[in-house]
Design an enzyme around this catalytic site. Structure first.
Site, mmCIF file in Angstrom:
data_model
loop_
_atom_site.group_PDB
_atom_site.id
_atom_site.type_symbol
_atom_site.label_atom_id
_atom_site.label_comp_id
_atom_site.label_asym_id
_atom_site.label_seq_id
_atom_site.Cartn_x
_atom_site.Cartn_y
_atom_site.Cartn_z
ATOM 1 N N CYS A 160 0.812 -1.208 0.000
ATOM 2 C CA CYS A 160 0.000 0.000 0.000
ATOM 3 C C CYS A 160 0.841 1.252 0.000
ATOM 4 O O CYS A 160 2.060 1.230 0.166
ATOM 5 C CB CYS A 160 -0.940 0.028 1.195
ATOM 6 S SG CYS A 160 -0.101 0.254 2.751
ATOM 7 N N GLY B 177 -0.630 0.438 -4.705
ATOM 8 C CA GLY B 177 -1.823 -0.329 -4.350
ATOM 9 C C GLY B 177 -2.968 0.020 -5.264
ATOM 10 O O GLY B 177 -3.363 1.189 -5.346
ATOM 11 N N ASN C 7 1.245 0.609 6.119
ATOM 12 C CA ASN C 7 2.061 -0.005 5.063
ATOM 13 C C ASN C 7 3.089 -0.895 5.744
ATOM 14 O O ASN C 7 3.959 -0.402 6.460
ATOM 15 C CB ASN C 7 2.758 1.073 4.234
ATOM 16 C CG ASN C 7 3.647 0.483 3.159
ATOM 17 O OD1 ASN C 7 3.470 -0.653 2.741
ATOM 18 N ND2 ASN C 7 4.620 1.257 2.708
ATOM 19 N N GLY C 8 2.988 -2.200 5.541
ATOM 20 C CA GLY C 8 3.934 -3.116 6.151
ATOM 21 C C GLY C 8 3.286 -4.418 6.563
ATOM 22 O O GLY C 8 2.231 -4.799 6.062
ATOM 23 N N TYR D 210 12.572 -1.663 -7.461
ATOM 24 C CA TYR D 210 11.346 -1.799 -8.245
ATOM 25 C C TYR D 210 10.173 -0.952 -7.772
ATOM 26 O O TYR D 210 9.528 -0.285 -8.569
ATOM 27 C CB TYR D 210 10.918 -3.269 -8.274
ATOM 28 C CG TYR D 210 9.570 -3.520 -8.902
ATOM 29 C CD1 TYR D 210 9.364 -3.309 -10.262
ATOM 30 C CD2 TYR D 210 8.497 -3.951 -8.137
ATOM 31 C CE1 TYR D 210 8.117 -3.525 -10.849
ATOM 32 C CE2 TYR D 210 7.250 -4.183 -8.711
ATOM 33 C CZ TYR D 210 7.068 -3.963 -10.063
ATOM 34 O OH TYR D 210 5.847 -4.175 -10.632
#
Length: 499
Positions: free
Chosen positions: A9, A35, A118-119, A265
């Site tokens: 996300c 996301g 996020n994680g 990336y």
């Protein structure tokens, strides 16, 4: 059916701005690559008539543009001068559950609180088992909900103290935006796995996963949120006052371990993460790729034209440019060419249940430029190979354009292990490097190239550290199986969703 790892996300937050929800919308739009399954925004304001704090939330499945396609949402629904937003990926089964769409929002004895994450929490299973024993009911399958339960169960006097106590009990990767009735709280875990930056716009503080979310709203990047830092911005916070700052203790005595794959990336090349421009780091990856695998050592056929280097767009573009520049600097003949064209209008609605359908999906996304490729020695540069299916289809397409030879370069090492800190990877058995026991020749034959070369783990780390002079360390677990924070490997993604 993507053949790339996915980040779970992107998050954004802003405090004390009259257009908080609208700016959050633009921020999420810039973070869409992090996301694409769902999006949501939560705001906070005090209702004078009802004499209470209101925390409206709008969230749904789909892209940001689709979820917030009615401008009245910002005028009539998402009121307030503070907002947080979230873009989401998820595991396949849990993606169908609307209860997992963030931000999560709850009301408890200390007021309202909303959270975007996020994680991935490494100790989520232990926490969930503990709460189940206590009779706690869960609304979602997300580990993010566990943080809210920890906050609501705290007996500390203030909401901020409750948040800090909750954070002391979680382990793993978490960059968070939290919204209380009158505060915006931004958190980065002590290892600093995922990025989080602090900015300001029109005298108001904002935070985002990547700085590209600042650019779209003309916000100024101030600095990164430090690993372990808890930033607190209240309604009085402005550009003349520093946010309150607290720090969490590192887990298990481990050092900073920022996700190195963010540079490879995930992040946009126009972003600055972990203190350095992504574009600069990716060019350096190409430079080190040229040092380890010079172009003249791969070529086996004489052609009347210079060998060409083409990237798999778009994430590999700058690494390919770095590779060409370094080779040219050392007197090796080659040039960068646009040999693959990407269709940017391919949505996520294609159904790909079988091999033929998967191959067709690749063809809807990429096409070759035959006049560029025909008769040439072609060197393809890509950022990573996961299953190898997309790489094989791309090579097949390029072969049909009649090149003299085809070589494949990867600007990262072979991926050999899953990530437990906020990336979605296939199982170890699905990873191409594991299927072939890391035999490069066999992997080259699988994807149909004359040679296959990867950047070494040391080369990756050295390239990143040369481009980014920050003394902080990096997590390379997906390439080395060296996990900096212990993980409960019994966790099943379906039962305990990573966000």
């Amino acid at each position: 059916m993507t053949d790339k790892p996915r980040d779970y996300c992107g998050i954004f937050g802003i405090q004390n701005h009259p257009d908080a929800a609208l700016l959050t919308y633009y921020g999420l739009h810039s973070l869409q690559h992090r996301g694409q399954e769902s999006a949501g925004i939560t705001t906070s304001y005090f209702d004078e008539e009802e004499e209470r704090w209101i925390m409206p939330t709008h969230r749904d499945f789909g892209l940001v543009l689709n979820v917030f396609d009615d401008q009245n949402i910002f005028k009539e629904e998402l009121k307030g001068r503070a907002a947080i937003g979230h873009n989401r990926y998820s595991t396949s089964g849990a993606s169908k559950n609307p209860a997992n769409i963030q931000p999560f929002r709850v009301h408890y004895r200390k007021g309202n609180i909303a959270i975007g994450h996020n994680g991935n929490l490494a100790n989520a299973k232990q926490l969930r088992d503990r709460f189940r024993e206590e009779g706690v009911l869960f609304q979602s399958t997300s580990d993010t909900e566990l943080i809210l339960h920890l906050i609501s169960h705290s007996q500390k006097d203030t909401q901020l103290e409750q948040v800090l106590e909750a954070l002391e009990q979680v382990e793993g990767a978490y960059s968070l935006v939290m919204l209380t009735d009158d505060k915006l709280i931004a958190v980065r875990d002590p290892n600093g796995f995922r990025p989080l930056a602090l900015g300001k716009v029109d005298g108001s503080y904002c935070v985002a996963s990547e700085t590209c979310a600042f650019d779209i709203i003309d916000a100024e990047y101030i600095r990164d949120v430090e690993p372990g830092e808890v930033l607190v911005m209240d309604q009085e916070s402005d550009a003349d006052s520093e946010p309150e700052s607290y720090f969490l203790e590192p887990e298990h005595g481990t050092d900073t371990s920022q996700c190195i794959f963010e540079y490879v990336y995930f992040s946009r090349p126009d972003s600055k993460i972990f203190g350095e421009n992504v574009d600069k780091v990716r060019r350096n990856l190409g430079k080190y790729l040229a040092k380890e695998h010079p172009i003249d050592e791969m070529l086996t056929k004489e052609t009347k034209h210079k060998p060409i280097v083409i990237s798999v767009p778009d994430s590999s573009n700058t690494a390919a440019l770095g590779y060409v520049h370094e080779n040219q600097k050392l007197g090796r003949e080659c040039k960068f060419e646009i040999g693959l064209i990407r269709n940017h209008y391919v949505g996520r609605t294609f159904i790909s249940p079988g091999q033929k359908q998967r191959e067709q999906k690749v063809r809807t996304k990429f096409n070759t430029v035959q006049g560029v490729i025909e008769g040439r020695s072609v060197i393809i540069v890509d950022d990573s190979i996961v299953r190898g299916t997309t790489s094989r289809y791309l090579v097949d397409m390029i072969r049909k354009s009649n090149p003299a030879e085809v070589h494949f370069l990867v600007s990262s090492p072979p991926i050999i292990s899953p990530c437990y800190y906020g990336m979605d990877f296939p199982t170890p058995e699905e990873l191409m490097a594991n299927r072939y026991d890391r035999n490069i020749d066999d992997m080259a034959e699988e994807i149909g190239v004359d040679s296959l070369c990867y950047l070494s783990p040391d080369g990756l780390v050295n390239a990143v550290k040369e481009a980014n002079v920050s003394p902080k360390g990096y997590c390379t677990a997906c390439f080395t199986e060296d996990y900096p924070v212990p993980v409960n490997f019994g966790v099943e993604k379906e039962a305990n969703e990573i966000i």
